[in-house]
Design a protein around this motif. Structure first.
Motif, PDB file in Angstrom:
ATOM      1  N   GLY A 150       0.854  -1.183   0.000  1.00 23.26           N
ATOM      2  CA  GLY A 150       0.000   0.000   0.000  1.00 23.26           C
ATOM      3  C   GLY A 150       0.890   1.234   0.000  1.00 23.26           C
ATOM      4  N   THR A 151       0.752   2.050   1.023  1.00 30.21           N
ATOM      5  CA  THR A 151       1.592   3.246   1.134  1.00 30.21           C
ATOM      6  C   THR A 151       2.718   3.073   2.145  1.00 30.21           C
ATOM      7  N   VAL A 152       2.881   1.881   2.679  1.00 38.11           N
ATOM      8  CA  VAL A 152       3.895   1.641   3.709  1.00 38.11           C
ATOM      9  C   VAL A 152       5.172   1.110   3.069  1.00 38.11           C
ATOM     10  N   LEU A 153       6.253   1.862   3.221  1.00 34.61           N
ATOM     11  CA  LEU A 153       7.562   1.455   2.730  1.00 34.61           C
ATOM     12  C   LEU A 153       8.264   0.689   3.842  1.00 34.61           C
ATOM     13  N   SER A 154       8.713  -0.517   3.550  1.00 41.91           N
ATOM     14  CA  SER A 154       9.343  -1.342   4.576  1.00 41.91           C
ATOM     15  C   SER A 154      10.666  -1.887   4.068  1.00 41.91           C
ATOM     16  N   SER A 155      11.605  -2.057   4.997  1.00 38.20           N
ATOM     17  CA  SER A 155      12.927  -2.603   4.688  1.00 38.20           C
ATOM     18  C   SER A 155      13.477  -3.287   5.935  1.00 38.20           C
ATOM     19  N   THR A 156      14.413  -4.183   5.720  1.00 36.11           N
ATOM     20  CA  THR A 156      15.150  -4.762   6.843  1.00 36.11           C
ATOM     21  C   THR A 156      16.093  -3.711   7.404  1.00 36.11           C
ATOM     22  N   MET A 157      16.011  -3.492   8.708  1.00 41.92           N
ATOM     23  CA  MET A 157      16.854  -2.488   9.355  1.00 41.92           C
ATOM     24  C   MET A 157      18.175  -3.113   9.797  1.00 41.92           C
ATOM     25  N   ALA A 158      19.060  -2.280  10.316  1.00 42.53           N
ATOM     26  CA  ALA A 158      20.385  -2.749  10.718  1.00 42.53           C
ATOM     27  C   ALA A 158      20.327  -3.781  11.842  1.00 42.53           C
ATOM     28  N   ASN A 159      19.234  -3.796  12.618  1.00 45.71           N
ATOM     29  CA  ASN A 159      19.113  -4.768  13.704  1.00 45.71           C
ATOM     30  C   ASN A 159      18.461  -6.071  13.253  1.00 45.71           C
ATOM     31  N   GLY A 160      18.169  -6.178  11.939  1.00 43.28           N
ATOM     32  CA  GLY A 160      17.581  -7.400  11.403  1.00 43.28           C
ATOM     33  C   GLY A 160      16.072  -7.418  11.403  1.00 43.28           C
ATOM     34  N   GLU A 161      15.435  -6.432  12.043  1.00 42.54           N
ATOM     35  CA  GLU A 161      13.976  -6.368  12.072  1.00 42.54           C
ATOM     36  C   GLU A 161      13.454  -5.569  10.875  1.00 42.54           C
ATOM     37  N   ILE A 162      12.161  -5.717  10.613  1.00 39.01           N
ATOM     38  CA  ILE A 162      11.536  -4.993   9.513  1.00 39.01           C
ATOM     39  C   ILE A 162      11.054  -3.633  10.018  1.00 39.01           C
ATOM     40  N   GLY A 163      11.524  -2.580   9.366  1.00 41.15           N
ATOM     41  CA  GLY A 163      11.088  -1.233   9.712  1.00 41.15           C
ATOM     42  C   GLY A 163      10.086  -0.717   8.698  1.00 41.15           C
ATOM     43  N   ARG A 164       9.209   0.164   9.142  1.00 38.00           N
ATOM     44  CA  ARG A 164       8.134   0.657   8.274  1.00 38.00           C
ATOM     45  C   ARG A 164       7.957   2.168   8.417  1.00 38.00           C
ATOM     46  N   VAL A 165       7.725   2.808   7.289  1.00 35.99           N
ATOM     47  CA  VAL A 165       7.398   4.239   7.266  1.00 35.99           C
ATOM     48  C   VAL A 165       6.227   4.422   6.312  1.00 35.99           C
ATOM     49  N   ASP A 166       5.186   5.068   6.794  1.00 34.71           N
ATOM     50  CA  ASP A 166       3.995   5.276   5.978  1.00 34.71           C
ATOM     51  C   ASP A 166       4.174   6.527   5.119  1.00 34.71           C
TER      52      ASP A 166
END
Length: 242
Positions: free
Chosen positions: A194-210
């Protein structure tokens, strides 16, 4: 188009130390530019989002007809040598599309990500200026609260931005400077749900920004709060100006 308004209580930050005042004013301008750039990026993102909804039948039929035209021009009937001709036909179709002012399908898809990242980087610029200002000499104490509020509202902003800026590190399983390697597993780079951009962050978790008007509204409100923590001199103004 959503246009967030940033209110300038004055034209000059009032501090006893002129050098400190210049520094804080510069950070205020970076915060404002981040909001205005994010507004433009969001406008372009929304425009492409509207256009990229499933292609109409007429556009699909046009691409099909152009493919037939390209094959006819090249003398390829599709009965033999398909692998040999496939790339040549695709290049011819691409030229026919460009002659009609149409964007390649792959570009139309990537345009969403280009504008999403522009939004991401613009907000990150504002965030960095806010954090820097809060730690500078002469910073009003309430500015630190605004900085903390930003971190609460956008907990993954910096880390997602870092991944967008260093995808080569994430793909190699690197967590970043002074961080251990990422644990084994799938690495996600710049996914749009949708409108949420997500990527794997440096800590290995998935980060999200709307990438949304809601996010931009929060950011502009916080920048307004940040500017309101200072004492000002001069005439008030707004950004953007009409």
């Amino acid at each position: 188009m959503f246009v967030p308004v940033v209110h300038w209580p004055g034209s000059w930050v009032k501090l006893d130390d002129a050098e400190q005042a210049r520094g804080h004013l510069a950070m205020a301008h970076i915060m404002n530019s981040g909001v205005q750039d994010a507004a433009l990026a969001l406008h372009f993102f929304e425009s492409v989002w509207q256009e990229e909804r499933p292609s109409s039948r007429s556009e699909w039929e046009l691409r099909r007809d152009l493919t037939k035209l390209a094959r006819a021009r090249l003398g390829f009937d599709g009965t033999e040598g398909h692998d040999q001709w496939a790339t040549t036909v695709q290049i011819e179709v691409l030229q026919l599309l460009l002659q009609r002012g149409m964007m390649p399908a792959d570009y139309a898809h990537r345009a969403l990500f280009v504008h999403a990242k522009s939004f991401l980087f613009a907000l990150d610029n504002a965030a960095r200026a806010l954090r820097s200002a809060a730690g500078m000499p002469g910073a009003p104490p309430p500015l630190s609260d605004v900085k903390d509020s930003w971190a609460t509202h956008f907990p993954d902003l910096v880390a997602v931005r870092d991944t967008s800026h260093h995808p080569e590190d994430r793909l190699r399983g690197l967590g970043g400077p002074r961080r251990p390697p990422l644990p084994p597993g799938a690495i996600f780079l710049e996914n749009l749900d949708g409108t949420v951009l997500s990527s794997t962050m440096a800590n290995g978790e998935i980060g999200r920004v709307d990438i949304s008007r809601e996010s931009l509204k929060v950011a502009s409100d916080l920048v307004n709060e940040a500017l309101a923590t200072y004492e000002w001199e001069g005439s008030p103004n707004i950004s953007p100006r009409a």
